[in-house]
Every structure is written in C-alpha cells, then in structure tokens.
Design a protein around this motif. Sequence first.
Motif, PDB file in Angstrom:
ATOM      1  N   GLU B  76       0.806  -1.216   0.000  1.00 36.76           N
ATOM      2  CA  GLU B  76       0.000   0.000   0.000  1.00 36.76           C
ATOM      3  C   GLU B  76       0.843   1.271   0.000  1.00 36.76           C
ATOM      4  OE1 GLU B  76      -0.279  -2.394   2.477  1.00 36.76           O
ATOM      5  OE2 GLU B  76      -1.726  -3.471   1.221  1.00 36.76           O
ATOM      6  N   GLN B  77       2.128   1.150   0.330  1.00 35.86           N
ATOM      7  CA  GLN B  77       2.954   2.360   0.461  1.00 35.86           C
ATOM      8  C   GLN B  77       3.026   3.132  -0.863  1.00 35.86           C
ATOM      9  OE1 GLN B  77       6.408   1.980   2.847  1.00 35.86           O
ATOM     10  NE2 GLN B  77       7.374   3.834   2.058  1.00 35.86           N
ATOM     11  N   VAL B  78       2.799   4.431  -0.775  1.00 39.82           N
ATOM     12  CA  VAL B  78       2.849   5.275  -1.965  1.00 39.82           C
ATOM     13  C   VAL B  78       4.270   5.806  -2.143  1.00 39.82           C
ATOM     14  CG1 VAL B  78       1.985   7.409  -3.016  1.00 39.82           C
ATOM     15  CG2 VAL B  78       0.419   5.883  -1.790  1.00 39.82           C
ATOM     16  N   LEU B  79       4.743   5.764  -3.381  1.00 37.80           N
ATOM     17  CA  LEU B  79       6.118   6.164  -3.672  1.00 37.80           C
ATOM     18  C   LEU B  79       6.214   7.656  -3.966  1.00 37.80           C
ATOM     19  CD1 LEU B  79       6.927   3.109  -5.939  1.00 37.80           C
ATOM     20  CD2 LEU B  79       7.583   3.450  -3.536  1.00 37.80           C
ATOM     21  N   ALA B  80       7.367   8.221  -3.630  1.00 39.22           N
ATOM     22  CA  ALA B  80       7.605   9.638  -3.884  1.00 39.22           C
ATOM     23  C   ALA B  80       8.845   9.799  -4.750  1.00 39.22           C
ATOM     24  CB  ALA B  80       7.785  10.378  -2.563  1.00 39.22           C
ATOM     25  N   SER B  81       9.003  10.999  -5.272  1.00 41.64           N
ATOM     26  CA  SER B  81      10.141  11.279  -6.141  1.00 41.64           C
ATOM     27  C   SER B  81      11.451  10.936  -5.448  1.00 41.64           C
ATOM     28  CB  SER B  81      10.152  12.754  -6.499  1.00 41.64           C
ATOM     29  OG  SER B  81      10.188  13.514  -5.317  1.00 41.64           O
ATOM     30  N   ASN B  82      12.365  10.358  -6.218  1.00 38.69           N
ATOM     31  CA  ASN B  82      13.709  10.013  -5.733  1.00 38.69           C
ATOM     32  C   ASN B  82      13.746   8.921  -4.667  1.00 38.69           C
ATOM     33  OD1 ASN B  82      14.998  11.926  -7.428  1.00 38.69           O
ATOM     34  ND2 ASN B  82      14.363  13.533  -5.996  1.00 38.69           N
ATOM     35  N   ASP B  83      12.626   8.250  -4.456  1.00 33.95           N
ATOM     36  CA  ASP B  83      12.650   7.113  -3.525  1.00 33.95           C
ATOM     37  C   ASP B  83      13.612   6.047  -4.028  1.00 33.95           C
ATOM     38  OD1 ASP B  83      10.943   8.032  -1.613  1.00 33.95           O
ATOM     39  OD2 ASP B  83       9.212   6.850  -2.240  1.00 33.95           O
ATOM     40  N   GLU B  84      14.199   5.325  -3.075  1.00 35.71           N
ATOM     41  CA  GLU B  84      15.023   4.159  -3.398  1.00 35.71           C
ATOM     42  C   GLU B  84      14.200   2.921  -3.067  1.00 35.71           C
ATOM     43  OE1 GLU B  84      19.344   3.940  -2.425  1.00 35.71           O
ATOM     44  OE2 GLU B  84      18.728   2.250  -1.164  1.00 35.71           O
ATOM     45  N   VAL B  85      13.815   2.191  -4.105  1.00 38.15           N
ATOM     46  CA  VAL B  85      13.003   0.988  -3.915  1.00 38.15           C
ATOM     47  C   VAL B  85      13.888  -0.226  -4.172  1.00 38.15           C
ATOM     48  CG1 VAL B  85      10.984  -0.293  -4.724  1.00 38.15           C
ATOM     49  CG2 VAL B  85      10.935   2.206  -4.666  1.00 38.15           C
ATOM     50  N   ALA B  86      13.788  -1.231  -3.311  1.00 36.36           N
ATOM     51  CA  ALA B  86      14.606  -2.431  -3.502  1.00 36.36           C
ATOM     52  C   ALA B  86      13.741  -3.674  -3.457  1.00 36.36           C
ATOM     53  CB  ALA B  86      15.685  -2.513  -2.419  1.00 36.36           C
ATOM     54  N   PHE B  87      14.050  -4.621  -4.328  1.00 39.30           N
ATOM     55  CA  PHE B  87      13.394  -5.934  -4.312  1.00 39.30           C
ATOM     56  C   PHE B  87      14.459  -6.992  -4.046  1.00 39.30           C
ATOM     57  CE2 PHE B  87      10.501  -3.430  -6.964  1.00 39.30           C
ATOM     58  CZ  PHE B  87       9.279  -3.730  -6.369  1.00 39.30           C
ATOM     59  N   PHE B  88      14.144  -7.919  -3.149  1.00 45.86           N
ATOM     60  CA  PHE B  88      15.129  -8.969  -2.867  1.00 45.86           C
ATOM     61  C   PHE B  88      14.462 -10.231  -2.325  1.00 45.86           C
ATOM     62  CE2 PHE B  88      15.287  -5.629   0.460  1.00 45.86           C
ATOM     63  CZ  PHE B  88      14.872  -6.325   1.581  1.00 45.86           C
ATOM     64  N   PRO B  89      15.175 -11.363  -2.433  1.00 45.09           N
ATOM     65  CA  PRO B  89      14.642 -12.627  -1.906  1.00 45.09           C
ATOM     66  C   PRO B  89      14.835 -12.679  -0.394  1.00 45.09           C
ATOM     67  CG  PRO B  89      16.814 -12.978  -2.847  1.00 45.09           C
ATOM     68  CD  PRO B  89      16.482 -11.539  -3.092  1.00 45.09           C
ATOM     69  N   PRO B  90      14.256 -13.695   0.285  1.00 43.03           N
ATOM     70  CA  PRO B  90      14.446 -13.834   1.725  1.00 43.03           C
ATOM     71  C   PRO B  90      15.933 -13.811   2.077  1.00 43.03           C
ATOM     72  CG  PRO B  90      12.815 -15.399   0.972  1.00 43.03           C
ATOM     73  CD  PRO B  90      13.392 -14.754  -0.257  1.00 43.03           C
ATOM     74  N   VAL B  91      16.249 -13.175   3.191  1.00 42.87           N
ATOM     75  CA  VAL B  91      17.659 -12.983   3.558  1.00 42.87           C
ATOM     76  C   VAL B  91      18.235 -14.265   4.143  1.00 42.87           C
ATOM     77  CG1 VAL B  91      17.250 -10.534   3.910  1.00 42.87           C
ATOM     78  CG2 VAL B  91      17.114 -12.084   5.866  1.00 42.87           C
ATOM     79  N   THR B  92      19.541 -14.449   3.965  1.00 37.95           N
ATOM     80  CA  THR B  92      20.193 -15.688   4.419  1.00 37.95           C
ATOM     81  C   THR B  92      21.540 -15.410   5.081  1.00 37.95           C
ATOM     82  OG1 THR B  92      21.114 -15.977   2.198  1.00 37.95           O
ATOM     83  CG2 THR B  92      19.069 -17.153   2.694  1.00 37.95           C
ATOM     84  N   GLY B  93      21.602 -14.317   5.863  1.00 39.94           N
ATOM     85  CA  GLY B  93      22.853 -14.007   6.556  1.00 39.94           C
ATOM     86  C   GLY B  93      22.976 -14.795   7.845  1.00 39.94           C
ATOM     87  N   GLY B  94      23.949 -14.406   8.648  1.00 37.69           N
ATOM     88  CA  GLY B  94      24.150 -15.004   9.953  1.00 37.69           C
ATOM     89  C   GLY B  94      24.900 -16.318   9.900  1.00 37.69           C
TER      90      GLY B  94
END
Lengths: 146, 94
Positions: B76-94
């Motif tokens: 639902e989040q509305v985007l604004a100018s110059n936003d940084e949007v990221a898409f990624f898979p589930p994290v696997t650190g640690g």
Amino acid sequence: MIRVQQGDFNITDEYQALLTKNDCGAVVTFVGRVRDFGGDGIPFLLQHYPGMTENVLASIEKEALRRWPLLASTIIHRVGELNVDDQIVFVGVSSAHRKAAFQACEFMIDVLKTQAPFWKKEGAHWVDAKDTDQQAAGTWLNSTKD
Amino acid sequence: MNSDNASEDNASINILYFASLAESLGCECESFNLACEKVSVADLKQQLAARGEQWQRLINAPSTRCAVNQSLAEDEQVLASNDEVAFFPPVTGG
C-alpha cells in the motif's frame, strides 16, 4: 556497536570490548561460522544491501537495549568472499546477570537472520532461507514489546 | 525555476535488485519513471510484472521482499520522487 566488514574478527578482543567497569556480571557471545551447504568447500560470497544493512542491525541492537538491561552490545557481520569454517557473524552482550545476557544475544542473532539484508551464495548457488529461522525470529517479534 | 524539468525529475525513482533476484532478472539497478502521481508499491509491481513471464513470477512471488528507502515496505505504500526501492529474496545471513 555495529560493524559490517570484509575482514575477520578476534573473539578475545570483542570480549574485552564488552567488559564495562561496574556491575558486569555476565557476558554472552555468539559466533556464527560458514557451513558447507553441499558445495564441497567451494568459496561463499556474502552480498548485502549497504545502508539498509547498517540500519537494520542498529535497530536490532536498539530494540535489545530497550528490552533488556544491557551494559554493552556488539554485532559484527562479514561480507565478501568467505570459506567454509570461516567466522561470519559475532553477537555479544554484557549485563549484570546472565538471563538478560543470554536472552538478548539470542534475540539479536534470531532477528538478524530473518531481517538483515545479507545473502549467501555458495559457488553459483544462492542459499535458500529456512522456515525454522523465520519461526525463531517470529517468536521474539510476536512476544510482548511492553 | 523550470517547472517542466522539475516535474520530470520528480517522477523518477531508483530501483535496486539483489542476490538471486538480480541474477534472474539480469538487472541490479535502474531508474524508473513513475509516469503518474500516487503510485504505490503494488502499482509499481504490476508495471514491472508486465515486462514478461520472468518478471511477473519473481516480482509477485510471495517470498520477494520490497524495501522503500531502506525500510521494509507493504504494497500500500505510496512512492515519492527520488525514492530508493529495492526488491530482494528472503535474507540468508548469519
């Protein structure tokens, strides 16, 4: 304290850094090491999202400090090329008593594993996320936040 | 001030892709024109998914996470100018 770095860390140094002058009755540290996921010892690549990584780690530490009476805390996560058996992550806390220290340390590594944007690649294969990690973090995140 | 130029600048966001997602899509980052106002994360995903079967499958995968300005974001989040949007898979650190 938060550190994201390529180089290794020294547990003795990190232990010393957690010691405070007064009332430091308990120190709990956790070290995560790189396991072989079936690649017969081929190198791993640890990728992350610079900026967001530091934000997430800082918020995990902040939340731990809010939930438990900690004297000091450290999260270190390595990135870049790593090999099987290398140290990859350090979480350490100090507190007056052991219960807070144990719980805070477990909280930080459990939440880190599902929230911090790191990805492991073994050779050409990206390591899959585990449901058990999601459940462990969920237990903490769904518990009372006061 | 030239208002036409300003509005063009305002319409643009940066999109980052990480790990297996970046590899499968063949894209690590791009500048994206929002084209209209009040574009939500869901709207953006719909536009990206229209690029083809691979995009549709990966961007809409339930496991794919989205962050806006380095914080996890809901559809639902509305985007604004110059936003940084990221898409990624589930994290696997640690």
